[in-house]
Design an enzyme around this catalytic site. Structure first.
Site, PDB file in Angstrom:
ATOM      1  N   TYR A 150      10.645  -4.382   0.000  1.00  0.00           N
ATOM      2  CA  TYR A 150      12.015  -4.202  -0.497  1.00  0.00           C
ATOM      3  C   TYR A 150      12.575  -5.477  -1.137  1.00  0.00           C
ATOM      4  O   TYR A 150      12.007  -6.540  -0.994  1.00  0.00           O
ATOM      5  CB  TYR A 150      12.936  -3.590   0.543  1.00  0.00           C
ATOM      6  CG  TYR A 150      13.293  -4.297   1.827  1.00  0.00           C
ATOM      7  CD1 TYR A 150      12.971  -5.605   2.105  1.00  0.00           C
ATOM      8  CD2 TYR A 150      14.003  -3.581   2.804  1.00  0.00           C
ATOM      9  CE1 TYR A 150      13.347  -6.200   3.300  1.00  0.00           C
ATOM     10  CE2 TYR A 150      14.381  -4.169   4.000  1.00  0.00           C
ATOM     11  CZ  TYR A 150      14.052  -5.474   4.240  1.00  0.00           C
ATOM     12  OH  TYR A 150      14.434  -6.049   5.413  1.00  0.00           O
ATOM     13  N   GLU A 151      13.619  -5.303  -1.881  1.00  0.00           N
ATOM     14  CA  GLU A 151      14.207  -6.405  -2.669  1.00  0.00           C
ATOM     15  C   GLU A 151      13.179  -6.951  -3.671  1.00  0.00           C
ATOM     16  O   GLU A 151      13.192  -8.138  -4.004  1.00  0.00           O
ATOM     17  CB  GLU A 151      14.720  -7.500  -1.725  1.00  0.00           C
ATOM     18  CG  GLU A 151      15.818  -8.358  -2.287  1.00  0.00           C
ATOM     19  CD  GLU A 151      17.027  -7.558  -2.779  1.00  0.00           C
ATOM     20  OE1 GLU A 151      17.497  -6.662  -2.062  1.00  0.00           O
ATOM     21  OE2 GLU A 151      17.468  -7.813  -3.921  1.00  0.00           O
ATOM     22  N   GLY A 152      12.327  -6.051  -4.189  1.00  0.00           N
ATOM     23  CA  GLY A 152      11.296  -6.451  -5.159  1.00  0.00           C
ATOM     24  C   GLY A 152       9.982  -6.715  -4.467  1.00  0.00           C
ATOM     25  O   GLY A 152       9.867  -7.646  -3.676  1.00  0.00           O
TER      26      GLY A 152
END
Lengths: 598, 598
Positions: free
Chosen positions: A439-441
């Site tokens: 998550y968050e890239g």
């Protein structure tokens, strides 16, 4: 079994002796920051983390958040812990004093954040996402929006969320389809479905402020047609009181591998006529605002990697000390010993410990650089530090989180068969860690950002400067007549060379063959992380040597630091060679197969 | 989503073109084995794995085995699948024809075993443990014991278990405390508690035959005082009918990270007066018998590493083909593409694929060598193959299983956010894989066995022979004028050199500083696995090149094999350098800290 004790001694060492707390405390706006204040904060935060948050970590995993008829009930103890957390003022630590925050430097809030995340990652996500929403409003909110939302979000009375992902638009935000219809009165009606919304619904507070990416009717296609809106769960009147329930509803929560206590929500906007929201900043610039806030969010997820590694290490170490099994190798008929005596258990624990300390040093350096980038009076110093922060953020996010999966897995292994039994608690750290490289890239997104925007675009200027700094440390190591320092110098030197070669390849190849460069991006990110970690451990060893020579401070601590740096040099840095080879030579084999051949 | 298709094409390639199925088929006792028969078996096993076992894998994970009042209920569908499995004769595939088995060679049963474990690892554990118990009875059982138990165990009418571990005696069997009291009539009463007993209780069959390690009253301390007993759940009359319920009871099952459908039992022996058992073989030689069977069991767990890697790969590949997200890198405004177009997704999939194929090649080579070691008429050939098998078993067990954790984790990563959602199924493979480096001897136990009993004890003679074989392949690569073969040769050559250096260090150090050698044992095991896998992939590439030059066979398959071997050479083999460095230099830093300094 699953206790946590904030590693305050190492935090202090890194803050003071590696990350130059004094320099940060000397920045404009940091006048009240002193070593004593910082110690007091660490002490109090440690107590809260150890005493309140850590004991709830396993309960949260076992009970999880529960969804029923659109309502989400958090795990037992969550409401009370959140109340205590806000009452103690922890939500406001790093926020703008104008809205009730304490405005402490990033270096300090980083250490405190590490504690929350080690103690209870699932809990920590709630204030973390709230911070993201606060940042968005601070950045581009109108004064009305700021006054309406910020004081209560900073105090923790309300929480915030970030609504980006949709089922068809995971990493590819260009595909966002949620729409916003202007109502002519300055408000908009929002329609669409968002997924993976952390704490999108819960019972901790009486309002939740959603920041939502959506498209206006006349918006261009793709990334340049996305706007940012603020959509509260309950509308807020001018006097600050809560009004009508807004048309945003949690239709389900996910059944996940880990972080069970953090509700991951599917949110439906506008099923009953439209969710009322207001625009943040200018139309069609929502994604741009997200990018500005991205460093903050990615840094925070990177910190989860560090924090879970620390927690997994403490857990495994305690088990190794308690578990008596077998006799010492090479000693016939000797007494039974704890498993810390077995060389491979030691190897595993040293590997967890040394990488965790390397990550901490690197993270706090980035934290301090963030403060310098924001507050230093000299433009050039600010710019230089900002460039360093921009370069290192994908490494902190990508390398730390990938490490945390391996380190938590090693923690399971230290426990042997007990590690596979859920009651032991070691497996939770692995399950929790597994989301962090996603998550968050994802790691690939971090790695492509690193080689593209952060390196190739500027011809590798910033990384060359960082490598020059590493070379200086390598030279300093040569000045210490000691076997350990010679060992550290050997693999650090080889690592720097491997990094330099790979960075040269990236700069040379990115423009002409971006696919080839992308094949090497994740190996490059790991290579950079490993060498940067080794650089910081070498600095730590040099400081420790100096203190020992002076006869000042805690000699046991400094001696351990040198041993740990040496372990890192002998066990972690040697990986640099192979990664560099793969970056430079790995494209042909990776790209040759046709899709049908898979 | 979670389909499985047995990779029959690659299995056939490895069996026929790398592991010399013809030579195995030519062994005494293998007269009926032909390529056609093997193809038919693979075909039928594939159908059963794909059609019956694979669809139950997720249900088993979600529902798990359930314990109530001493009874264990298997997951929905288990009873029926087990009935079909035995009716089709799959339990008897490799067993002794004297007791109803089909006596097929190990090379063939290895491929079939891979399918069961890929399709449904939790299910496969039941016949696997039964096989272990069958082996124990075949090895040292009396004729009465054999006639009483073996026909029904071979047919699958009854299952078997292995009872080694006790709470205080995990990896350290010297600490076993379960006791056996002779009753004067040739039977014994067994008292004690065993933990981690796979399928120790279940509802699949009406009897369960427990093999149990226990101590006789006059037994010496330690490992030389442990005897092996057979203890059926229901006593068996002379006519083969079931008699009284024996005093062995399942007091609980574990709540585990993975393999939820495989009941992991705590078994209490003798709570109600003593469980009746009979001695297997001679008194006090139980552990010795266990060691004889250990190759078999460790090989089988190694196969779980291969099998889960294959399953995780297929799962991730299917997702990558289906998931459309983003546009091709470097193509502005291009159409949306599936994520297999993204270089890092390809890198991940190629990494999963190439390591899985390398493991398969190595496993089947060891399977074929096992057949040669058992059946070849020439003593010298038998001895040479047995030495190779003994050397490679810890590598198959240790390296495959460590790989499977990484590969299944990569499979989760390919899925992005969906990988963290349990419904997707990718996370199950990671959870299931996590036990494999632990049970049947942790990776450290494998690695210490490898460097001690298998290498240092004989001065490295067998591994030197293996390295010489690798060098031959390296030289052959030099004969192919092709960029890919040059690339493969480069890193294989460097890998062999790294392995040779590390093996030399182990031989030189083991006797004088066993602790230092043990610090390097797991890195050495990984190094050996990586280079041995590269050796087999290079052999595969050479065969493929030959077939392409001849214009014979499936050209697409052979071209893919060369690409895959090259990927392995560019991305996996380069790790050899760093591991070798760590083996040779890693001891000082790992051992320096005092216990208090942790």
């Amino acid at each position: 079994m699953s206790d946590y004790t904030a590693p305050i001694r190492d935090m202090q060492f890194v803050m003071r002796e590696l990350a130059d707390l004094d320099a940060v405390a000397g920045l404009p706006g940091c006048e009240e920051v002193s070593a004593d204040l910082v110690d007091a904060i660490l002490e109090e935060a440690g107590k809260f983390a150890n005493g309140v948050l850590a004991p709830l970590n396993k309960i949260g995993d076992q009970e999880g958040a529960k969804w029923k008829d659109g309502e989400v009930t958090t795990a037992p103890g969550w409401i009370d812990a959140y109340r205590q957390f806000t009452e103690a003022g922890w939500t406001a630590l790093a926020s703008d004093p104008q809205y009730g925050g304490q405005g402490l430097p990033k270096l300090v809030s980083t250490a405190v954040m590490e504690m929350w995340k080690s103690a209870n990652m699932a809990f920590s996500l709630c204030p973390m996402l709230t911070n993201g929403a606060i940042e968005a409003l601070l950045l581009r909110g109108t004064d009305v929006q700021k006054d309406m939302y910020l004081p209560k979000m900073v105090s923790g009375e309300w929480t915030g969320t970030m609504n980006l992902t949709e089922p068809q638009a995971g990493s590819d935000l260009a595909a966002v389809r949620t729409r916003a219809e202007p109502q002519g009165d300055g408000t908009y009606k929002i329609f669409g479905q968002k997924i993976f919304i952390t704490y999108g619904e819960h019972d901790l507070t009486d309002n939740i402020i959603h920041l939502v990416l959506a498209r206006l009717p006349d918006a261009p296609e793709g990334v340049k047609g996305i706007s940012l809106f603020v959509v509260p769960k309950f509308l807020v009147s001018a006097d600050g009181s809560l009004g009508a329930r807004n048309d945003v509803h949690c239709v389900s929560i996910e059944h996940k591998l880990g972080i069970h206590a953090s509700p991951t929500c599917v949110l439906a906007f506008g099923d009953k006529g439209g969710a009322i929201g207001t625009l943040v900043g200018e139309a069609n610039r929502g994604l741009e605002y997200m990018f500005i806030m991205m460093n903050e969010a990615r840094f925070a997820v990177g910190m989860e990697g560090l924090a879970l590694s620390e927690r997994a290490y403490q857990h495994a170490l305690q088990y190794a000390k308690d578990r008596v099994q077998g006799t010492e190798v090479g000693v016939r008929g000797g007494p039974k010993v704890n498993i810390l005596h077995h060389p491979d258990v030691r190897r595993m624990l040293m590997s967890m410990k040394s990488q965790t300390e390397a990550m901490r040093a690197l993270a706090y350096m980035v934290g301090a650089a963030t403060d310098l980038a924001h507050l230093h009076p000299d433009d050039a110093v600010r710019a230089q530090n900002q460039a360093f922060v921009d370069l290192m953020i994908p490494v902190v996010k990508g390398w730390f989180t990938e490490n945390s999966v391996d380190i938590a897995s090693t923690g399971v292994q230290v426990h042997g068969g007990m590690g596979f039994i859920e009651e032991t608690g070691a497996a939770q750290h692995l399950r929790d860690a597994r989301i962090t490289p996603i998550y968050e890239g994802t790691t690939a997104i971090q790695a492509n950002d690193l080689i593209g925007r952060k390196i190739a675009r500027e011809g590798g200027e910033t990384i060359k400067g960082v490598i020059a700094g590493m070379r200086k440390v390598e030279a300093e190591l040569g000045g210490v007549q000691d076997e350990s320092f010679a060992a550290i110098r050997r693999t650090l030197g080889a690592g720097i060379e491997a990094l330099e070669k790979a960075a040269g390849y990236i700069v040379a190849t990115y423009g002409s063959d971006i696919k080839a460069a992308h094949v090497g991006s994740v190996p490059f990110l790991k290579l950079f992380g490993i060498v940067a970690g080794g650089w910081q451990m070498a600095r730590a060893a040099l400081v420790a040597r100096r203190r020992l020579d002076e006869g000042s401070g805690d000699a046991d601590f400094y001696r351990s630091k040198i041993v740990t740096a040496r372990f890192y040099a002998d066990h972690v840095l040697p990986q640099a060679h192979g990664l560099s080879y793969t970056v430079v030579n790995g494209a042909a084999g990776a790209l040759a197969l046709s899709e049908e051949a898979f």
